[in-house]
Design a protein around this motif. Sequence first.
Motif, short mmCIF file in Angstrom:
data_model
loop_
_atom_site.label_atom_id
_atom_site.label_comp_id
_atom_site.label_asym_id
_atom_site.label_seq_id
_atom_site.Cartn_x
_atom_site.Cartn_y
_atom_site.Cartn_z
N ASP A 98 0.80 -1.21 -0.29
CA ASP A 98 -0.04 0.07 0.00
C ASP A 98 0.86 1.28 -0.07
OD1 ASP A 98 -3.07 1.01 1.97
OD2 ASP A 98 -1.97 1.99 0.47
N THR A 99 0.92 2.06 -1.03
CA THR A 99 2.01 3.23 -1.14
C THR A 99 1.42 4.17 -0.36
OG1 THR A 99 0.52 3.79 -2.88
CG2 THR A 99 2.38 2.46 -3.64
N VAL A 116 -2.51 4.79 -8.02
CA VAL A 116 -1.54 3.58 -7.63
C VAL A 116 -1.32 3.20 -6.36
CG1 VAL A 116 0.51 2.72 -8.25
CG2 VAL A 116 -0.45 4.24 -10.06
N ILE A 117 -1.87 2.07 -5.86
CA ILE A 117 -1.87 1.74 -4.48
C ILE A 117 -0.84 0.47 -4.37
CG2 ILE A 117 -3.64 0.93 -2.57
CD1 ILE A 117 -4.15 3.66 -3.56
N ALA A 118 -0.62 -0.43 -5.22
CA ALA A 118 -0.22 -1.52 -5.06
C ALA A 118 1.11 -1.46 -6.18
CB ALA A 118 -0.60 -2.57 -4.84
N TYR A 119 2.28 -1.64 -5.76
CA TYR A 119 3.24 -1.78 -6.69
C TYR A 119 4.45 -2.83 -6.60
CZ TYR A 119 7.71 -0.04 -9.36
OH TYR A 119 8.85 0.05 -10.22
N ARG A 143 -2.39 -4.91 -1.87
CA ARG A 143 -2.41 -6.12 -2.67
C ARG A 143 -0.90 -6.80 -1.93
NH1 ARG A 143 -2.90 -8.29 -8.50
NH2 ARG A 143 -1.77 -10.40 -8.44
N ASN A 144 -1.32 -7.98 -1.47
CA ASN A 144 -0.10 -8.49 -0.92
C ASN A 144 0.54 -9.61 -1.80
OD1 ASN A 144 -0.21 -7.82 1.84
ND2 ASN A 144 -2.07 -9.31 2.17
#
Length: 678
Positions: A98-99, A116-119, A143-144
């Motif tokens: 989680d950014t 953009v939350i997950a990278y 996202r895991n």
Amino acid sequence: MTSCGEIDMVQDMDRLAALNRLGLLDTPTEAAFDRLTRLAARILKTPGAVIALVDSERQFFKSAFGIPEPWATTRQMPLSYSFSQYVVNSGKPFIIRDTRNEALLLTNLAISELNVIAYAGIPLVTSDGHVLGAFCVIDFVPRNWTLDEIEILKDLAAAVITEIELRAKLLENQRILKAMNRSEDALVFQQEFLTTVLDTLLEGVMVCDARGSLTFFNRTAAIFHGLPEATSTPEEWALQRNLYLPDGQTLLHDEYPLNRAFQGEFLNQVEMVVAPEAGPGRTVLVNGKPIIDDWGNKRGAVITLHDITDRKKAENERESLISQLQAALGRTEALYQSARSLNAIENLADLLQTVVDNTGAALAANQMTLVIMDCASKQIEYVVIRGPDSQHMLATTLAELNAGLTGWVLRTLQPAISPGGVPDPRESPAIQQQRRGAACGAVMVTPLIYRGTVLGTMTAARTLTEPDFSLEDLELMGAITNQAAIAIANATLFQEVQLLAMTDGLTKLYNRRGFFEVGQHAVERAQRQIGSLVAMMFDVDHFKVINDTYGHAIGDQVLVQLAECCQYQLRKMDVLGRYGGEEFAILISDTDFQLALKVAERLRACVEATPIQTQAGSISITISIGVASWGNDLTDLAGLLARADDALYQAKAAGRNCIRLAESTAATVPGESSRFLP
């Protein structure tokens, strides 16, 4: 972007120079890279995937999938939007769940403007250690990221670097070939220049007088011929050295260059070989003419000998070098084309045939064989063949493979090359005899290994009339099999992912999605009136009581054994799926409706008569079944299942442990709606 004391690798001059040398910035999109980003998004189920090349002030998208406008069109972003810059700085994967929770990213505009939350980004590292950017995927929710997902992303990043470096190598080889061509032009010019110089600059010089007696020869001529320094007649001179034509034919007395010039012949660049008894042989160019005074009297003759031994050797070496370079360029091109074609194919069968065809063409092999096997179960899964009369050479059983060169490769996990016409001790006598009988020449075998797992082997063969394979051929085949192993593993993974997406994890039946995808084919047949179609919906009576009494784990055991019981009662062509919870669905095609009803009753009776064996003991269950048949008023599978589901509720209302027909179906089968109540 970096903390105090850290090196800002984004601005590193060597890295930026390496990036610019590749010539990838501001270039059009290319299918080879776009396929990789699409594949990443499809396998990892992310809305976006990007191949980002990080410049000093921006990140350029060599390929971008799922990126919103205007960035999808401009294909670049300022570094204020970039997460990939942190991959470049660290040279390591940058994985963020989680950014919004990362202090390093609080001011990054990609969070606030692009959501953009997950990278997850993997560095794109060249073989000389320069980080060009990142292969990354994004998600708009936390996202895991799993270890398997990161490994898949690493494999795809490696494929990107392979594509980039193969292109760079191809361009470099083309540059070298152009340089060699320029060298060839320069050599031609040098030859013309030397020809002009030799008109005035004598190297080996020999002169005879008006009687034909040898009167002068310089030191170079003496070294060439092994002549004594005393003057001798041409006859004496002929006895003291050997002079040949280039094809090895010995010259007669009158054919010697000085004698020919003395007889009035003008010699111009006549190639000969000087091979004295003492000293090395030399290739020379002979020029000669008679010596005529102002009054037309013959005063003798003169010849010059220009040693071209080193030049001939250099020409031969150069031709060999060009041949080797062209062969290397061909191997590089074959490897590049193989990588491109393999990255474009997702179907496993098509991919295997492409591997065989491409490798056979690159190696000029008469026969190719690709065997995919499961070493754990000792089963051959695929055998793909290319070439004429392959059955004379191929082993199709594991025992035959183990008796041949393939068995040695599987045991040692090393590639093998076997020349033609010579028995190979690594093969059994029977296989050696088989090779002789089929006139099989040279053979190469390489293992296909992916992450330590043996996937199979690839074999190339030539006839006895064809040349043996070289170590360069074996190296090329090994490189292609390494590419193929990755591509085969990816294709297999893709098929497994597709299968998992359609399979219920508990019962191993089709899940709702899989049931609809497979069932659609039966519906299309029914719509074309090719065959009949009957749907059944059933569930376990009072299943909640089982869960409440014994627990959900025991309930799961009941569902698993119920699924096995139903599979045993149905044909392989019938479609059985877990529709949800304790509810199941069945599609029966190409069967008389009355027979389908008997199948339903057989299912009901079998379940009633067969107690379920669980860890909590034996549990007796019953099921209620709703049945509906396809009608012309239906348009899709959902409508047919809805009717069967309505009939199921009627069966529940009728007291359970019974079968009920949908109203539309019962209307066409008088008297059937109550007949199946036990």
